[in-house]
Design an enzyme around this catalytic site. Structure first.
Site, PDB file in Angstrom:
ATOM      1  N   GLU A  61       0.882  -1.157   0.000  1.00 44.99           N
ATOM      2  CA  GLU A  61       0.000   0.000   0.000  1.00 44.99           C
ATOM      3  C   GLU A  61       0.927   1.216   0.000  1.00 44.99           C
ATOM      4  O   GLU A  61       1.811   1.295   0.859  1.00 44.99           O
ATOM      5  CB  GLU A  61      -0.807  -0.029   1.301  1.00 44.99           C
ATOM      6  CG  GLU A  61      -2.169   0.565   1.198  1.00 44.99           C
ATOM      7  CD  GLU A  61      -2.907   0.439   2.523  1.00 44.99           C
ATOM      8  OE1 GLU A  61      -3.536   1.420   2.904  1.00 44.99           O
ATOM      9  OE2 GLU A  61      -2.836  -0.629   3.164  1.00 44.99           O
ATOM     10  N   LYS A  75       4.002   0.689  10.004  1.00 46.91           N
ATOM     11  CA  LYS A  75       4.191   1.944   9.282  1.00 46.91           C
ATOM     12  C   LYS A  75       3.684   3.125  10.098  1.00 46.91           C
ATOM     13  O   LYS A  75       4.246   4.213  10.045  1.00 46.91           O
ATOM     14  CB  LYS A  75       3.441   1.897   7.948  1.00 46.91           C
ATOM     15  CG  LYS A  75       4.237   1.246   6.844  1.00 46.91           C
ATOM     16  CD  LYS A  75       3.497   1.388   5.525  1.00 46.91           C
ATOM     17  CE  LYS A  75       3.222   0.021   4.948  1.00 46.91           C
ATOM     18  NZ  LYS A  75       2.247   0.006   3.872  1.00 46.91           N
ATOM     19  N   ARG A 101       5.094 -13.533   9.393  1.00 45.99           N
ATOM     20  CA  ARG A 101       5.756 -12.267   9.146  1.00 45.99           C
ATOM     21  C   ARG A 101       7.069 -12.191   9.914  1.00 45.99           C
ATOM     22  O   ARG A 101       7.282 -12.929  10.880  1.00 45.99           O
ATOM     23  CB  ARG A 101       4.845 -11.102   9.505  1.00 45.99           C
ATOM     24  CG  ARG A 101       4.533 -10.987  10.988  1.00 45.99           C
ATOM     25  CD  ARG A 101       3.432  -9.981  11.266  1.00 45.99           C
ATOM     26  NE  ARG A 101       3.823  -8.622  10.985  1.00 45.99           N
ATOM     27  CZ  ARG A 101       3.245  -7.841  10.064  1.00 45.99           C
ATOM     28  NH1 ARG A 101       2.239  -8.281   9.360  1.00 45.99           N
ATOM     29  NH2 ARG A 101       3.662  -6.607   9.886  1.00 45.99           N
TER      30      ARG A 101
HETATM   31  P1  ATP Z   1       1.757  -1.952   8.052  1.00 47.31           P
HETATM   32  O1  ATP Z   1       0.790  -2.770   8.822  1.00 47.31           O
HETATM   33  O2  ATP Z   1       2.958  -1.553   8.820  1.00 47.31           O
HETATM   34  O3  ATP Z   1       1.115  -0.774   7.364  1.00 47.31           O
HETATM   35  P2  ATP Z   1       1.376  -3.631   5.883  1.00 47.31           P
HETATM   36  O4  ATP Z   1       1.586  -5.074   5.999  1.00 47.31           O
HETATM   37  O5  ATP Z   1      -0.007  -3.157   5.933  1.00 47.31           O
HETATM   38  O6  ATP Z   1       2.298  -2.898   6.915  1.00 47.31           O
HETATM   39  P3  ATP Z   1       1.587  -3.400   3.097  1.00 47.31           P
HETATM   40  O7  ATP Z   1       2.071  -2.281   2.277  1.00 47.31           O
HETATM   41  O8  ATP Z   1       0.162  -3.748   3.003  1.00 47.31           O
HETATM   42  O9  ATP Z   1       2.007  -3.070   4.578  1.00 47.31           O
HETATM   43  O10 ATP Z   1       2.481  -4.687   2.863  1.00 47.31           O
HETATM   44  C1  ATP Z   1       2.877  -5.170   1.608  1.00 47.31           C
HETATM   45  C2  ATP Z   1       3.273  -6.620   1.741  1.00 47.31           C
HETATM   46  O11 ATP Z   1       4.333  -6.771   2.669  1.00 47.31           O
HETATM   47  C3  ATP Z   1       2.121  -7.454   2.238  1.00 47.31           C
HETATM   48  O12 ATP Z   1       1.992  -8.577   1.376  1.00 47.31           O
HETATM   49  C4  ATP Z   1       2.530  -7.866   3.614  1.00 47.31           C
HETATM   50  O13 ATP Z   1       2.075  -9.160   3.897  1.00 47.31           O
HETATM   51  C5  ATP Z   1       4.050  -7.823   3.558  1.00 47.31           C
HETATM   52  N1  ATP Z   1       4.599  -7.540   4.873  1.00 47.31           N
HETATM   53  C6  ATP Z   1       4.364  -6.459   5.627  1.00 47.31           C
HETATM   54  N2  ATP Z   1       5.007  -6.554   6.813  1.00 47.31           N
HETATM   55  C7  ATP Z   1       5.677  -7.721   6.800  1.00 47.31           C
HETATM   56  C8  ATP Z   1       6.527  -8.413   7.731  1.00 47.31           C
HETATM   57  N3  ATP Z   1       6.834  -7.892   8.924  1.00 47.31           N
HETATM   58  N4  ATP Z   1       7.045  -9.600   7.365  1.00 47.31           N
HETATM   59  C9  ATP Z   1       6.765 -10.114   6.164  1.00 47.31           C
HETATM   60  N5  ATP Z   1       5.972  -9.541   5.254  1.00 47.31           N
HETATM   61  C10 ATP Z   1       5.426  -8.365   5.560  1.00 47.31           C
HETATM   62 MG    MG Z   2      -1.598  -3.305   4.687  1.00 45.76          MG
END
Ligand code: ATP
Ligand code: MG
Length: 601
Positions: A64, A310, A300
């Site tokens: 995102e 984030k 994760r």
């Molecule tokens: P946040 O919750 O901090 O905003 P997010 O997971 O919502 O992070 P996205 O931009 O939606 O952020 O994530 C893009 C991809 O990265 C998704 O497929 C997510 O599963 C993966 N991802 C995010 N954080 C992790 C993590 N700590 N370990 C492995 N994969 C991750």
């Molecule tokens: Mg997300």
């Protein structure tokens, strides 16, 4: 057992994991052998008109664009792009920008930059770039919603948010049907179009999938799939006042892009039945190509001493706790880069921690270890003095004929030569005055101290053996200068140099040719290994000593350093010329990490 397919036969086989086993099985069974790909995302008819997909698998990384990528994302990137690379497939970079309010171009640019920097691209075998924005699929998503309505699989619900929540039930209690659940497809369609046309207020109605209000999986209790929200979208402007929910949008994005393996984190495990339900319905209706993508979940990354949400990272940036998203203490990819991490070290780290379904924490030291392994043989060595104290060789003029004499010295820049090459050398000179580390002199040596103290001899590394004769002090008793004499005929690398035995060699930089530099000594941003676990307040656990800036002297070979060049500063660890602030006329180095073996006595 089947063997993983590699398009690079020189690469050793990667250790298997459950995802590789799934892909191996799919390839063996030809699950996707008949997939067609028209070269761009699209519905079933669009893809059917295309050729057989030259990519053996398609994965995607779907961030995102609402912040910078962090080390957790790096795991997902290395996994998705790595699998595609290893199996003759393609990984798409898809911006999941279906939420109208948060996206910014700055984040889009930073994400593209980060994935490229990590060493990946999103090209088809014919060179076509698979970079997509989910908001380009809004028209199809709307059509899919109408199809669900027409096929009796969705309805417009006008309960209040509170009613909906109450009627959803909970783990022990089945949900209660909405009074709107029995509307006919025609009524639903008319009402949904009114939602789209702006007749209803924000929040007045939602479109819900019609599945099972008694399902033990709460995600199947008629999940909302469209909501009304008057918001300007960065791509579609004010064309829409209804937006799809993430759980509805994501499977469709995968399907339109002909993704074969949709890999996500374990939080989405309970969403998988809805993912399949939705794509099964759309495939039945002929809207999307078959077989539809399948979702697989992995654990994760949780890394000690950092936060990876984030929202929390943004808080650190917005409140000036760090200098920006790329502050070298940030666990963002931009931060890791500026700190001095290399793409190879981050890839090796992701490889090493592996892919499992088990919740665990990875020690930050694992990441540091990967950096050291990458740089050990590559980073040029250099001597620096971080806490300078002047030392004068009082017999210099007597021994060399002039107080201004400079004796050329050299040391290898690397411990070993690369194949077919000779070991590069670094040159510097020794004169009457040198900078030494303040801690390398002790007027009254503690027990076991082997460095400089009156009457003791040490070697100036790569130079001469010297003998300490005393020191000068200021009125407050602080040592301002160390005095010593040079022992003739002991220059490193000359015959007989070793005839005078010493117990220590100390690092130094010549006063005549040393270069002044700013050195930023970074440390962990938090004092607690799990700063935001279990409801802890991460802001109360900030490390007050996470950055110490010193004015140092570095050996003259470093005057040629370019931004992002990495070095091993002898005895101190790995350092990088700062990406933003370093300039040859005003050198700035960041500490990446210390040496594994700490400096001896
Ligand atoms: P946040 O919750 O901090 O905003 P997010 O997971 O919502 O992070 P996205 O931009 O939606 O952020 O994530 C893009 C991809 O990265 C998704 O497929 C997510 O599963 C993966 N991802 C995010 N954080 C992790 C993590 N700590 N370990 C492995 N994969 C991750
Ligand atoms: Mg997300």
């Amino acid at each position: 057992m089947s063997t993983p397919v590699h398009n690079d036969t020189t690469e050793p086989l990667k250790p298997s994991n459950f995802l590789r086993q799934i892909i191996d099985a799919d390839l063996a069974q030809g699950t996707h052998a008949n997939n067609r790909w028209a070269g761009t995302p699209g519905d079933a008819a669009h893809q059917q008109a295309g050729a057989l997909d030259p990519a053996r698998i398609r994965t995607r990384f779907p961030p995102e664009p609402n912040g910078y990528l962090h080390v957790g994302h790096a795991k997902s990137i290395c996994l998705n792009f790595g699998l595609a690379r290893d199996y003759g497939g393609v990984c798409h970079l898809r911006f999941d920008d279906t939420n109208p309010e948060k996206e910014e171009q700055e984040y889009v640019d930073a994400i593209i930059d980060a994935v490229h920097w990590l060493g990946f691209d999103w090209k088809d075998p014919d060179g076509h770039e698979n970079l997509y924005f989910a908001s380009n699929y809004f028209d199809f998503m709307y059509r899919a919603a109408e199809y669900l309505i027409e096929s009796g699989n969705a309805y417009v619900d006008e309960q209040t948010a509170d009613e909906m929540r109450a009627n959803r039930g909970d783990f022990g209690k089945p949900g209660v049907d909405s009074p709107y659940r029995g509307r006919t497809p025609a009524e639903n369609l008319a009402r949904f179009r009114q939602m789209r046309d702006g007749v209803l207020a924000d929040g007045a109605a939602v479109l819900r999938a019609k599945i099972d209000m008694a399902s033990p999986n709460i995600n199947l209790r008629d999940p909302a799939i469209y909501r009304i929200k008057r918001a300007e979208h960065h791509n579609t402007g004010d064309k829409w006042c209804i937006y799809p929910m993430y759980t509805f949008a994501h499977p469709i994005e995968d399907a339109l892009e002909c993704i074969t393996h949709s890999i996500c984190t374990l939080e989405f495990e309970d969403q998988r039945p809805f993912y399949d339900w939705l794509l099964d319905r759309l495939a039945e209706g002929g809207l999307i190509a078959q077989p539809h993508p399948r979702q697989y979940e992995f654990a994760r990354l949780n890394l000690t001493y950092v936060v990876t949400s984030k929202r929390k990272l943004r808080h650190l940036v917005d409140n000036g706790i760090v200098s920006g998203w790329d502050d070298p203490r940030m666990p963002t990819i931009a931060g890791l880069r500026r700190r001095g991490y290399t793409p190879a070290s981050i890839q090796a780290f992701c490889e090493r921690i592996g892919v499992t379904k088990d919740y665990s924490w990875i020690d930050y030291a694992t990441l540091e270890g990967c950096l050291r392994e990458d740089l050990e043989a590559k980073a040029h060595r250099a001597m620096v003095v971080l806490d300078p104290l002047k030392l004068e060789l009082t017999n210099w003029a007597e021994v060399f004929g002039s107080g201004d004499h400079l004796e050329p010295c050299s040391l290898p820049a690397l411990p070993h030569a690369a194949e077919g090459e000779t070991v590069p050398e670094r040159r510097f000179s020794l004169g009457r005055e040198v900078w030494i580390e303040r801690e390398d002199f002790a007027e009254l040596p503690p027990k076991g101290y082997k460095r400089l103290f009156p009457s003791n001899r040490v070697r100036l590394k790569g130079g001469y053996v010297i003998e300490c004769t005393g020191c000068e002090k200021d009125a407050a008793g602080n040592v301002t200068k160390v005095l010593a004499t040079v022992v003739p005929d002991t220059k490193s690398g000359t015959p007989g140099a070793d005839s005078v035995k010493v117990k220590a060699a100390i690092t130094w930089v010549g006063v005549a040719d040393g270069v002044q530099a700013e050195v930023r000594l970074y440390d962990r941003l938090f004092t607690d290994a799990q700063p935001d676990a279990g409801g802890k307040d991460y802001l109360a656990l900030l490390n007050p000593d996470s950055l110490k800036v010193v004015t140092a002297y570095v050996e003259p070979s470093l005057a040629a350093a370019q931004a992002e060049d990495k070095f091993q500063f002898e005895r101190f660890g790995y350092f990088v010329a700062d990406r933003k602030d370093h300039a040859p006329a005003k050198p700035v180095f960041n500490r990446v990490t210390g040496l594994k073996d700490s400096w001896g006595k």
